[in-house]
Design an enzyme around this catalytic site. Structure first.
Site, mmCIF file in Angstrom:
data_model
loop_
_atom_site.group_PDB
_atom_site.id
_atom_site.type_symbol
_atom_site.label_atom_id
_atom_site.label_comp_id
_atom_site.label_asym_id
_atom_site.label_seq_id
_atom_site.Cartn_x
_atom_site.Cartn_y
_atom_site.Cartn_z
ATOM 1 N N ASP A 131 64.806 35.735 32.639
ATOM 2 C CA ASP A 131 64.599 37.080 33.177
ATOM 3 C C ASP A 131 63.123 37.251 33.533
ATOM 4 O OD1 ASP A 131 66.357 39.936 32.942
ATOM 5 O OD2 ASP A 131 64.169 40.115 33.142
ATOM 6 N N ASN A 169 75.131 45.034 31.276
ATOM 7 C CA ASN A 169 74.972 46.420 31.695
ATOM 8 C C ASN A 169 76.021 46.704 32.774
ATOM 9 O OD1 ASN A 169 72.740 46.832 30.007
ATOM 10 N ND2 ASN A 169 71.351 45.943 31.520
ATOM 11 N N ALA A 224 71.406 51.289 33.185
ATOM 12 C CA ALA A 224 70.322 50.364 33.534
ATOM 13 C C ALA A 224 70.769 49.100 34.253
ATOM 14 C CB ALA A 224 69.480 49.996 32.306
ATOM 15 N N SER A 248 70.834 47.120 37.420
ATOM 16 C CA SER A 248 70.082 47.226 38.666
ATOM 17 C C SER A 248 70.530 46.199 39.698
ATOM 18 C CB SER A 248 68.585 47.073 38.404
ATOM 19 O OG SER A 248 68.310 45.823 37.802
ATOM 20 N N VAL A 249 71.172 45.126 39.238
ATOM 21 C CA VAL A 249 71.659 44.100 40.162
ATOM 22 C C VAL A 249 73.182 44.060 40.031
ATOM 23 C CG1 VAL A 249 71.572 41.671 40.820
ATOM 24 C CG2 VAL A 249 69.522 42.774 39.881
ATOM 25 N N HIS A 300 76.097 39.659 35.662
ATOM 26 C CA HIS A 300 75.226 38.744 34.926
ATOM 27 C C HIS A 300 75.193 39.174 33.465
ATOM 28 C CE1 HIS A 300 72.878 42.125 36.399
ATOM 29 N NE2 HIS A 300 72.143 42.021 35.291
HETATM 30 P P1 DGP Z 1 70.284 44.581 34.973
HETATM 31 O O1 DGP Z 1 69.303 45.673 34.734
HETATM 32 O O2 DGP Z 1 71.292 44.416 33.841
HETATM 33 O O3 DGP Z 1 70.956 44.701 36.339
HETATM 34 O O4 DGP Z 1 69.438 43.232 34.964
HETATM 35 C C1 DGP Z 1 68.805 42.707 36.081
HETATM 36 C C2 DGP Z 1 67.728 41.806 35.569
HETATM 37 O O5 DGP Z 1 67.312 40.956 36.622
HETATM 38 C C3 DGP Z 1 66.482 42.522 35.083
HETATM 39 O O6 DGP Z 1 66.382 42.390 33.656
HETATM 40 C C4 DGP Z 1 65.327 41.815 35.759
HETATM 41 C C5 DGP Z 1 65.968 40.615 36.404
HETATM 42 N N1 DGP Z 1 65.390 40.277 37.694
HETATM 43 C C6 DGP Z 1 65.276 41.092 38.773
HETATM 44 N N2 DGP Z 1 64.684 40.430 39.789
HETATM 45 C C7 DGP Z 1 64.448 39.171 39.334
HETATM 46 C C8 DGP Z 1 63.858 38.018 39.932
HETATM 47 O O7 DGP Z 1 63.432 37.992 41.098
HETATM 48 N N3 DGP Z 1 63.768 36.905 39.154
HETATM 49 C C9 DGP Z 1 64.240 36.877 37.861
HETATM 50 N N4 DGP Z 1 64.100 35.724 37.183
HETATM 51 N N5 DGP Z 1 64.796 37.952 37.282
HETATM 52 C C10 DGP Z 1 64.898 39.082 38.014
#
Ligand code: DGP
Length: 115
Positions: free
Chosen positions: A31, A87, A93, A95-96, A100
């Site tokens: 992360d 999430n 929270a 965000s993607v 995952h």
């Molecule tokens: P969530 O909030 O559950 O959707 O988690 C998304 C996670 O993705 C957040 O903890 C940060 C991670 N993340 C976002 N952009 C990037 C990236 O460009 N590279 C990596 N390694 N992680 C990322």
């Protein structure tokens, strides 16, 4: 067609990122904003499922592969024990919206992370 997710862009090399594990259908990356000494994301290569609810209904075997991958990450990078967080929804929270799992490990004793 919608844009590839940030995770797909890392998988395809469009954005730099170390792939810690690749099991064929699932991969793992660190992360970018770690909330624990070990904080890895386990991600199915398909973007078909937005969250774990959809994944569990649509492809439970793939969800099981994610859990097995999380265990392997914990064995290779921690003591084999791990916390697994999904999430599900913007208000909690997420965000993607490419499903995952957050794999957390090496937590200090009695110290819970804030999410
Ligand atoms: P969530 O909030 O559950 O959707 O988690 C998304 C996670 O993705 C957040 O903890 C940060 C991670 N993340 C976002 N952009 C990037 C990236 O460009 N590279 C990596 N390694 N992680 C990322």
């Amino acid at each position: 067609m919608s844009e590839p997710s940030i995770f797909t862009r890392i998988l395809t090399g469009d954005i730099p990122g170390e792939i810690l594990l690749d099991t064929g259908r699932v991969f793992a990356i660190r992360d970018i904003d770690p909330q624990a000494p070990l904080h890895v994301l386990v991600i199915p290569k398909t973007e078909e499922y937005r969250d774990v609810t959809e994944l569990a209904a649509g492809d439970p075997a793939l969800l099981a592969e994610m859990v097995a991958a999380a265990k392997r990450i914990a064995e290779e990078h921690a003591n084999g024990e791990y916390r697994l967080i999904f999430n599900n929804g913007a208000s909690v929270a997420q965000s993607v919206f490419h499903v995952h799992a957050h794999v957390l490990g090496n937590l200090e004793e009695n110290k819970l992370v804030g999410f």
